[in-house]
Motif scaffolding. Structure first.
Motif, PDB file in Angstrom:
ATOM      1  N   GLU A   1      21.351 -53.359  20.322  1.00  0.00           N
ATOM      2  CA  GLU A   1      22.341 -52.273  20.321  1.00  0.00           C
ATOM      3  C   GLU A   1      23.196 -52.377  21.588  1.00  0.00           C
ATOM      4  O   GLU A   1      22.657 -52.260  22.692  1.00  0.00           O
ATOM      5  CB  GLU A   1      21.599 -50.924  20.275  1.00  0.00           C
ATOM      6  CG  GLU A   1      22.467 -49.695  20.209  1.00  0.00           C
ATOM      7  CD  GLU A   1      23.247 -49.583  18.906  1.00  0.00           C
ATOM      8  OE1 GLU A   1      22.730 -50.010  17.860  1.00  0.00           O
ATOM      9  OE2 GLU A   1      24.385 -49.075  18.972  1.00  0.00           O
TER      10      GLU A   1
ATOM     11  N   GLY B   1      22.743 -49.927  24.469  1.00  0.00           N
ATOM     12  CA  GLY B   1      21.565 -49.145  24.093  1.00  0.00           C
ATOM     13  C   GLY B   1      20.563 -49.067  25.235  1.00  0.00           C
ATOM     14  O   GLY B   1      20.681 -49.789  26.221  1.00  0.00           O
TER      15      GLY B   1
ATOM     16  N   THR C   1      12.990 -49.271  17.442  1.00  0.00           N
ATOM     17  CA  THR C   1      14.279 -49.790  16.948  1.00  0.00           C
ATOM     18  C   THR C   1      14.101 -50.777  15.794  1.00  0.00           C
ATOM     19  O   THR C   1      15.061 -51.058  15.071  1.00  0.00           O
ATOM     20  CB  THR C   1      15.050 -50.502  18.087  1.00  0.00           C
ATOM     21  OG1 THR C   1      14.202 -51.509  18.637  1.00  0.00           O
ATOM     22  CG2 THR C   1      15.471 -49.523  19.176  1.00  0.00           C
TER      23      THR C   1
END
Ligand SMILES: Cc1cc2nc3c(=O)[nH]c(=O)nc-3n(C[C@H](O)[C@H](O)[C@H](O)COP(=O)(O)O)c2cc1C
Length: 191
Positions: A102, A105, A42
């Protein structure tokens, strides 16, 4: 001795305010930071660089206004205010470090913060390898949502504070820093 052992935090006021750190060098250090490990790739680090006197003065004023807005009048400390205002004006480079998280996420927030911490350590080790001093500073004013907003970052960002960079001022010895015996921190499982 390895750079892992010889790196020491150099306080902003112990950095040479006159000696410039080139943009190319800052980018080289950030490139090293960028290769930190990251779960799910990420790459959650976000860096905002303040490397001109005008930008650093604006940062110092911003931090002061956040300190005043978030600290009850009775708890305001003039010494802390003075430090908050002086450090970014003195050190030639200040990098605000954020972790992007996120929402919903699959990577938990703590892992993104851990990855950005790895990046910050890469940054400081790379700085040390180049002879630069570094200092990670986490005053509440630089770790709060108000500071993220001031930087233009939305609510998916967590602030991890500021990394100061600069050439150690002449005659500044590398500070000593002691560690507890390693054996106190290690457990070996033998069977
Ligand atoms: C996540 C993190 C936050 C830190 N925040 C501060 C801080 O706000 N103020 C400070 O004086 N030092 C701060 N430090 C630096 C430590 O004080 C320093 O690393 C410690 O004293 C050990 O010294 P050394 O870095 O020279 O080995 C921080 C270090 C880390 C890793």
């Amino acid at each position: 001795m390895s750079i892992y052992r010889t790196r020491r935090s150099i306080k902003p006021l112990a950095m040479d305010p006159q000696r410039e750190v080139s943009r190319e060098l800052v980018m080289a250090l950030l490139e090293d930071a960028h290769w930190a490990p990251t779960h799910g790739l990420t790459q959650p680090w976000r860096f905002q660089v303040f490397a001109t006197p005008a930008a650093r003065a604006r940062l110092a004023d911003g931090l002061l206004s956040i300190y005043d807005a978030t600290t009850p009048a009775a708890k305001r400390d003039e010494q802390k205010r003075a430090k908050l205002a002086a450090a970014p004006r003195h050190a030639p480079v200040v990098i605000a470090v954020a972790a992007r998280v996120e929402p919903g996420g699959k990577i938990p927030e703590w892992e993104e913060v851990a990855a950005v911490s790895c990046a910050a350590q890469n940054l400081m080790l790379s700085a040390h390898e180049h002879g630069l001093g570094s200092y990670w500073s986490t005053p509440p004013a630089a770790c709060c949502v108000e500071f993220a907003r001031w930087l233009g970052l939305d609510e998916t960002h967590r602030m991890l504070g500021l990394v100061y960079l600069g050439w150690p001022a002449d005659g500044q010895p590398t500070p000593q820093s002691v560690r507890a015996p390693l054996a106190e921190r290690v457990t070996w499982h033998e069977a």
